[in-house]
Each structure stands twice: as C-alpha cells, then as structure tokens.
Design an enzyme around this catalytic site. Structure first.
Site, mmCIF file in Angstrom:
data_model
loop_
_atom_site.group_PDB
_atom_site.id
_atom_site.type_symbol
_atom_site.label_atom_id
_atom_site.label_comp_id
_atom_site.label_asym_id
_atom_site.label_seq_id
_atom_site.Cartn_x
_atom_site.Cartn_y
_atom_site.Cartn_z
ATOM 1 N N ASP A 67 0.823 -1.211 0.000
ATOM 2 C CA ASP A 67 0.000 0.000 0.000
ATOM 3 C C ASP A 67 0.859 1.264 0.000
ATOM 4 O O ASP A 67 0.526 2.263 -0.647
ATOM 5 C CB ASP A 67 -0.897 0.042 1.251
ATOM 6 C CG ASP A 67 -1.931 -1.063 1.283
ATOM 7 O OD1 ASP A 67 -2.168 -1.686 0.236
ATOM 8 O OD2 ASP A 67 -2.498 -1.305 2.361
ATOM 9 N N HIS B 93 -7.257 -1.602 -0.129
ATOM 10 C CA HIS B 93 -6.512 -0.352 0.048
ATOM 11 C C HIS B 93 -5.633 -0.082 -1.171
ATOM 12 O O HIS B 93 -5.569 1.043 -1.682
ATOM 13 C CB HIS B 93 -5.615 -0.437 1.297
ATOM 14 C CG HIS B 93 -6.238 0.098 2.534
ATOM 15 N ND1 HIS B 93 -6.765 -0.706 3.505
ATOM 16 C CD2 HIS B 93 -6.422 1.365 2.977
ATOM 17 C CE1 HIS B 93 -7.250 0.032 4.494
ATOM 18 N NE2 HIS B 93 -7.051 1.288 4.192
#
Length: 347
Positions: free
Chosen positions: A293, A315
């Site tokens: 991420d 995410h």
C-alpha cells in the site's frame, strides 16, 4: 514537480469508492500538492461507523494546506465534502498536533512526499498516536518503508521521540527531509532475498513486563527462529503494549505489529502477529500487503518500477485508482504463477 503555467482542471473524487477510507483523501492531498491540481471530494468515509473527517484526517488536511499554502473548503470535523486548491510547496519547520491518539504516521505520509520536492529542507514534528491498530506504527515507517525510499533517492530520517498508545496518544515523531535533486529512481523489488533475522520486541508502558514476555513466548512457539526482547518504557508513556516482529531479509525488512488491549490475552496478540508473518514468510512475495500500500505512490512518482506482494488489498487497488487520476501512469496488478503472489507494475 508541478507545472503551474496553466490552471489545472479540478479533479472530482468519490470518497466512498473502493475501500472507502481516509487513504483516498490522503493520496489526493499528496498528489494535489505535487501536481498543482485542485480537487473536490464528496462522501468522505461515507461507509464508516463515524463518517466524514476525524481529527487525524483534519490534521492531514491542515498540514497539507500549510505546506502548500492551499485554499481549503470543508475542513471541519464530520465533514463529508472537501475542496482543496494547492499553492507552491515550501520547505520549513512544521509542527502539527492531532490532539488525540490519531495516527502520526498517516499525517506524515501525507506531507512527506510533497516535501521531497520542496524548495528547501524541512523538519516535521507530529504529536498524537504512534502505535495505533488502525494505522502503520512508526516502527514500520522507520524500518520497512524508509530504507526502500532511500534506494529511490529520498533523503529522509524519522525519529520516534515519544510513544503514543491508544486511547491517550501523547506520542511524537520528528521527520527531517532534504529535497530530492531530481526525479525518484525506479525500484524493482521482486525478491526479498535470504532471511537474515527474525527479531521480536514486546513493548510495555505502565503495563506489567510479564505481558510482553508471554507475547514473545507465544510468538516464538508459532514462528521458529524468533529472538525476542522486552522493552520497558517510562510509565508516563502508557498505558500501552505492542508486539513487534521484524523479518529482516537481504533486500527488504517487513514489520508486523499487534497491540495489547484490556481483556485480550497476550497469546491472542501474538497469534495475530504470527499469522500475518507466516503468511508472508510462506509466500515468495517481496512485500506484505501493508508495505505494498505504501510503495505504490512513490513508485508512481518515479514513473516506473515493480514489486511482488502477498495480495492486492482493497486499500492498494483503491489507492491505484486515485493515483491514476492525478498522474500519467498506468499501474497493473497481475497474479503470478505462484498463486500466493501478485505483481504490481508501474509504467
């Protein structure tokens, strides 16, 4: 990095798209500053139990506005709509206080990439939560994220001045940044290399050291080869407890963390850390989902690069969608032949 010869069109964002969390806003703030592109976002965190802007999100907005001299509308607690129009990025000495145990690391990750390309060096002090189960702890930024940024050409240091646990907060992190000489270099991280060390640390502040010892014993029983130690902080920094496991490999360090809570057995905290670590260690991926991420934005700023990850989390895919609205890059996520690995490529 930004080009302000012509006014940039405003980008419209849906804050409830994909994963629907605060990452959409933070990525938009970062890239708005770097590209000089204004944006408007609606339905901020609309699907959350407490929708809209919370204290840590407001602090990130205020920090971005101060760093870039931005014009902002909607920066109020609970607001689900925000308009942000940045000015030039300026280096300097900044201090931001969240006022709760909201995450210092998420505020730093909003403004630091902009300061990599500022007109002067910067220091940024953020007070609030440093060890919070809803965000990467400072240990992760210092030992997992920062070394990879250095390989890309970022000159930045992070120092944990005081721990801040949920719910009291009270922690502080200090960052120093020297602007990059040019564009970031591409990072190609498809293999993690040989395992060098598994280091566990049980951190306690105003909590019995025996809790940390039980966590470490349970962790070592699940993850062979872990060398553990107990770290007792000043009682004034607590109450709080964290279990941190560093998996140090030749090319990358991963950091896995669990947090003690009232009524949660130490063995349960250790089980969570062990499960996350073993999923990573049993794969051939270079990075785990949380580091994935955090890598995709600097890679997009470099304009090229790739890494392999354990999974493509919501995410990550949501972050990619926001990045592609601001930058002329194409980011692909493909499953490798090893079903436990995905490959993320920036072109």
């Amino acid at each position: 990095m930004n080009n302000r010869l012509q006014p940039a069109p405003c980008i419209e964002l849906d804050g409830a798209q994909g994963e629907g969390g605060g990452q959409i806003l933070r990525t938009a703030l970062t890239l708005s500053m770097l590209t000089g592109t204004p944006f408007r976002i609606e339905r901020i965190r609309a699907g959350r139990s407490k929708p809209g802007l919370m204290r840590q999100h407001l602090t990130a907005v205020q920090a971005a506005a101060e760093v870039s001299g931005a014009t902002v509308e909607g920066a109020e607690a609970g607001s689900q709509a925000l308009a942000f129009a940045p000015g030039p990025i300026h280096g300097g000495d900044y201090r931001f206080a969240i006022g709760t145990a909201g995450s210092c690391t998420l505020v730093l990750q909003t403004v630091l990439p902009a300061l990599w390309f500022a007109d002067a060096p910067s220091t940024v002090a953020v007070s609030g939560g440093t060890h919070n189960r809803a965000a990467p702890p400072v240990d992760f930024l210092i030992r997992a994220w920062q070394p990879l940024l250095a390989r890309m050409g970022v000159t930045q240091t992070l120092a944990l001045k005081r721990h801040g646990f949920y719910p009291a907060g009270g922690g502080e992190v200090l960052a120093t940044v020297t602007p990059c000489a040019g564009r970031l270099g591409a990072l190609h991280l498809t293999e993690r290399g040989a395992l060098r060390e598994l280091s566990g640390q049980g951190i306690v502040a105003n909590v019995r050291p025996g809790v940390a010892r039980r966590e470490l014993e349970a962790l070592a029983a699940r993850v062979p080869g872990v060398v553990g130690s107990v770290r007792e902080l000043s009682p004034a920094e607590g109450p709080g407890n964290a279990l941190v496991l560093d998996a140090v490999h030749e090319h990358v360090t991963e950091v896995f963390t669990g947090f003690g809570e009232r009524g949660v057995p130490a063995e349960q905290v250790a089980h969570g850390v062990a499960s996350a670590a073993l999923r990573y260690l049993h794969s051939t991926a270079a990075v785990d989902e949380y580091l994935a991420d955090q890598l995709v934005l600097p890679m997009a700023l470099a304009g090229a690069g790739c890494f392999t990850a354990v999974t493509a989390s919501p995410h990550l895919t949501t972050n990619i969608a926001v990045i592609e609205k601001f930058l002329p890059v194409h980011i692909t996520v493909q499953a490798e032949r090893d079903a436990s690995v995905v490959r993320v490529q920036v072109n």
